[in-house]
Structure formats: C-alpha cells, structure tokens
Design a protein around this motif. Sequence first.
Motif, short mmCIF file in Angstrom:
data_model
loop_
_atom_site.label_atom_id
_atom_site.label_comp_id
_atom_site.label_asym_id
_atom_site.label_seq_id
_atom_site.Cartn_x
_atom_site.Cartn_y
_atom_site.Cartn_z
N ASN A 19 24.48 30.26 34.72
CA ASN A 19 24.18 30.70 33.50
C ASN A 19 24.13 32.14 33.52
OD1 ASN A 19 22.04 28.80 32.88
ND2 ASN A 19 21.02 29.97 34.85
N SER A 20 25.16 33.09 33.95
CA SER A 20 25.48 34.71 33.36
C SER A 20 26.70 34.65 32.87
CB SER A 20 26.24 35.10 35.38
OG SER A 20 27.08 34.51 35.62
N GLY A 21 27.33 33.83 32.17
CA GLY A 21 28.64 34.21 31.68
C GLY A 21 30.27 34.69 32.31
N TRP A 22 29.33 34.71 33.51
CA TRP A 22 30.13 35.19 34.58
C TRP A 22 31.33 34.88 35.18
CZ3 TRP A 22 26.20 36.79 38.94
CH2 TRP A 22 25.46 37.54 39.16
N ARG A 23 32.71 34.23 34.80
CA ARG A 23 34.24 33.86 35.58
C ARG A 23 34.69 34.09 36.87
NH1 ARG A 23 31.19 31.24 31.77
NH2 ARG A 23 31.75 30.74 30.58
N ILE A 24 34.12 32.87 37.90
CA ILE A 24 34.20 33.65 39.45
C ILE A 24 35.22 32.70 39.53
CG2 ILE A 24 33.29 33.93 41.28
CD1 ILE A 24 32.44 35.48 39.10
N PRO A 25 36.81 33.55 40.29
CA PRO A 25 37.53 32.18 40.60
C PRO A 25 37.68 32.42 41.58
CG PRO A 25 38.86 34.67 40.60
CD PRO A 25 36.81 34.80 39.56
N PHE A 26 36.91 32.76 42.23
CA PHE A 26 37.20 32.43 44.19
C PHE A 26 36.49 31.74 44.98
CE2 PHE A 26 39.59 36.46 44.77
CZ PHE A 26 40.80 36.41 45.64
N PRO A 27 36.25 31.03 45.49
CA PRO A 27 35.69 29.89 45.79
C PRO A 27 34.63 30.89 47.09
CG PRO A 27 37.26 29.95 47.59
CD PRO A 27 37.78 30.57 45.65
N VAL A 28 32.86 30.26 47.15
CA VAL A 28 32.57 31.02 47.77
C VAL A 28 32.15 29.72 48.86
CG1 VAL A 28 29.33 30.72 48.08
CG2 VAL A 28 30.28 31.26 45.84
N GLU A 29 31.97 30.37 50.74
CA GLU A 29 32.23 30.59 51.77
C GLU A 29 31.28 29.99 52.32
OE1 GLU A 29 35.39 30.73 55.15
OE2 GLU A 29 34.80 32.74 54.04
N VAL A 30 30.81 28.69 52.94
CA VAL A 30 29.38 28.51 53.73
C VAL A 30 29.39 28.02 55.50
CG1 VAL A 30 27.22 27.40 54.00
CG2 VAL A 30 28.35 27.85 51.87
N ARG A 31 29.44 29.10 56.16
CA ARG A 31 29.15 28.20 57.30
C ARG A 31 28.28 28.19 58.52
NH1 ARG A 31 34.12 32.83 59.10
NH2 ARG A 31 32.65 33.99 57.61
N VAL A 32 28.08 28.16 59.35
CA VAL A 32 26.94 27.63 60.51
C VAL A 32 27.24 28.69 61.53
CG1 VAL A 32 26.24 26.50 58.81
CG2 VAL A 32 27.38 25.77 61.39
#
Length: 439
Positions: A330-343
Amino acid sequence: MVTSTRNETGWANWAGCETADCSVISPRGTGEIVEAVRRAAGRKLRPVGASHSFSGIARPEELQLRLDRHAGVRSIDTTTGLVTVEGGMPLYRLNPILAGARLALTNLGDIDRQTVAGALATGTHGSGARFGAISTQVRALELVTADGGVLHCSPTENPEVFEFARVSLGALGVISTVTLQTVPAFALCAQEMAVPLPEVLARFDELAENIDHFEFYWFPHTDRVQTRYKTRLPLDTTLAPLGRIRTWWDEELMANEVFRVAVAAGRRVPAAVVPINRFAVRVWGSRTYTDRSERVFTTSRRVRFKEMEYAIPRAAMPEAVRRVREVVDNSGWRIPFPVEVRVLAPDDIPLSMASGRASAFMAVHVPAQSRHEGYFGAVERIMADYGGRPHWGKIHTQDAAGLRKVYPLLDEFAALRRRLDPEGLFTNAYLDRVLGPIG
C-alpha cells in the motif's frame, strides 16, 4: 609498547552510512591494549572489529582501537572443544582453523567478516530453534577495563561481569580474548526452494521446530519466498557440495553480479523493481547440497546495503510478516532486497535479542545509497507492537527509554557500565542514546 598508532581520515562502516575522522591505534597483545587504554585517559576510545555494523555502535569520536593485529589463536583443546582466541580474530579465518582441528562453531550467521569480539558485542546470531547466538558459545573472556585493569570473566570468576559481557555493545571495555565452546565438526544438508508465502506462514511454527536451521527470504511485491532448510549431519556423511560451475553461477553471477545490476536498474527506474523481483523468484530455483557446516552457513555478499533487524516472539512472526507485506503493497515503495526471516533459541544473556524467549528475526534492507527512513520506520513500528528488540549492530531509532521496556535488565547493565567506565572512555553518541549518558 604500542607499536602501531597512526592518523587516519575517512573511516566508514561497510555500508558507508557511518563515517568519522579519527586516529587509529592497533595494539598487539593484551599488554599493548592495556597501555593504549591508559594513554587514552581523558579522551574517547572506541574499540572496533570489522566495521560491519550498520548502526553507529562502532563509530569512533576521537580514537579508534582496532584489533586487526590482535587476532591469533591462544589455544585449542580438541578433547574439551574449548578454543581461546584473541578478540580481533575474524570468523572467516577462525572457521578453517577449527575445521583443521575437526571442530566447528555450533551456529553461525550468514556473514563471516566480523571479528569474534565484534560478533559478541552486537549479538550476532544464526538460525535454528534449538541453537543460540554466537554469544551462547562463550565460556570465558578477558576484558580490559577503562582503568587499564584486566578482568578474567567466567561463570565462576567475576560472574556478574561475565553475565553482561557476552553481549556488551563494546561498552564495558575491550574484549581481549574469548574462550568458545566448539563442537565436533559436522556437515549440513541444505535444501533451497521457492514456496508460496501463505504456505510458509501457515506452517511457520512446524518448520521452525522440525528443521535444524530454518530461514526464508520473501521478495516484496511477490507472493513467493525462497526457503532454506539446513539439516545437521555427521561429518563422515558423503559430502555433495555444489560444483564449481554451479557455485559460480549461483553465488558469484546471480547472487552478486546480476543482483548488483538489478539493484542499480531499480534505483534508476523504480517501476522495474516489481518485474525484477518476480523474475528473481523464478530463476533462483531449487538446489540441494551437502558440505561442511561453515561453508553452508556463510555466503559472500558484495552488493552494499543498509539493514535493520528486529527480534520478536516467534509465535508473532507470521502475523508480523503479513502486516509488513500489507504496508509495502500500500506504500508505493519499490523494495529490491528480500526480507529475511530466521528463528533462534532463547538464552539467558541480558542484552541478547533472544533473551528469555523463543525468537524470530526479521531483517529488511535497502541499497546502501538509498533512503531508508520510510520503509525501516514502518517496519519498526510494527515490530514495536510485539515487543521488538533491535539488533544492536543494525539501524534503528530506539533509545534507552524505549529499550527498558523490552530489556528488563538494561538499567543493571548501565550501572555496571558506570562502575567499569565512570568517565565514559569507551562511549559514543550511539551508546549514550541506547544506554543513557554515563553521567
């Protein structure tokens, strides 16, 4: 005698988002560290490792104490697995030394550029619901304090200092040596594949519990993630590493050179980010390989970026990811990097991101030359709703007042800091913000 002191201008961290002009002191041996600390009385002296932090934690204001010449191995006991190294030892050098002794660190992050002391100071971690951060592997350390004293710290010797010094932000003194508990060398079987984001989130707890080292990468503007499942195996397992051509294709060409071009294209033409991300998910593909643990844990990253990372209770992560996706969409941003999730497993270290709770980590990135405030700020507000704890070495806006809410022993740490460094020899603006001024 300190044999290497020089004037140096233009210091910058890896991402280039923190800079300073300072003089550099490079001692060799604990005795020279002590001498450097005593000579710096009345000034500001900041110890620094590999400068791989994104926050201002390592930024020197007058003097920088660099441990690149204090980076040897003191002892290796293959019977007990106890290994003592000097604080400036970088992980990329330590890992093959341990492998030569058929030993390994039980958990590692995906970057190995950090020094041992720097990794401890910032709470550097890896992934795995049954495995802790690198600091949980510390069994003893030697700390040079602001008065030039040397404290030997362990669960039985200066235990009140040891408790906090395992994740110390470099605020208590200079970590001269560290004794680590290693394990017998082992292999990892890595399985990587693209999976729909809703499927991973629906199975998040199951995957975290049943896979030794579980993580995933969500590409913004897509509904796909790249999952990584790493299973621990005995070292005598038949290894099946990636071949030279596949390694070059995946790690050098696709992960660095092609990604570098894609990020640059996205900066010039933001509308191109969406099709580029969708293309990346398709071409990343699946692969399975088995190799020594340190070769599977770590990767080479040459595309420069800025990063923010937060830890929240593991059970809250699926909802948090959905909220971040909604904000991005909903932001209009363009994010080229992946979001990293770890535990990560819970631990008992007061300023560890995983202290006292099973944790999941979300890391977000932007190109090093890009503005980060809007994107990082939106994610940070979501993390706050779950009692989020920021990574000490990565960008965040928290101060001592906010951090007290998520770190119950923050004031006790600050009191210990005042006792060991009453004049603020080791402080800088970042530490004064997150811990409160010494005074």
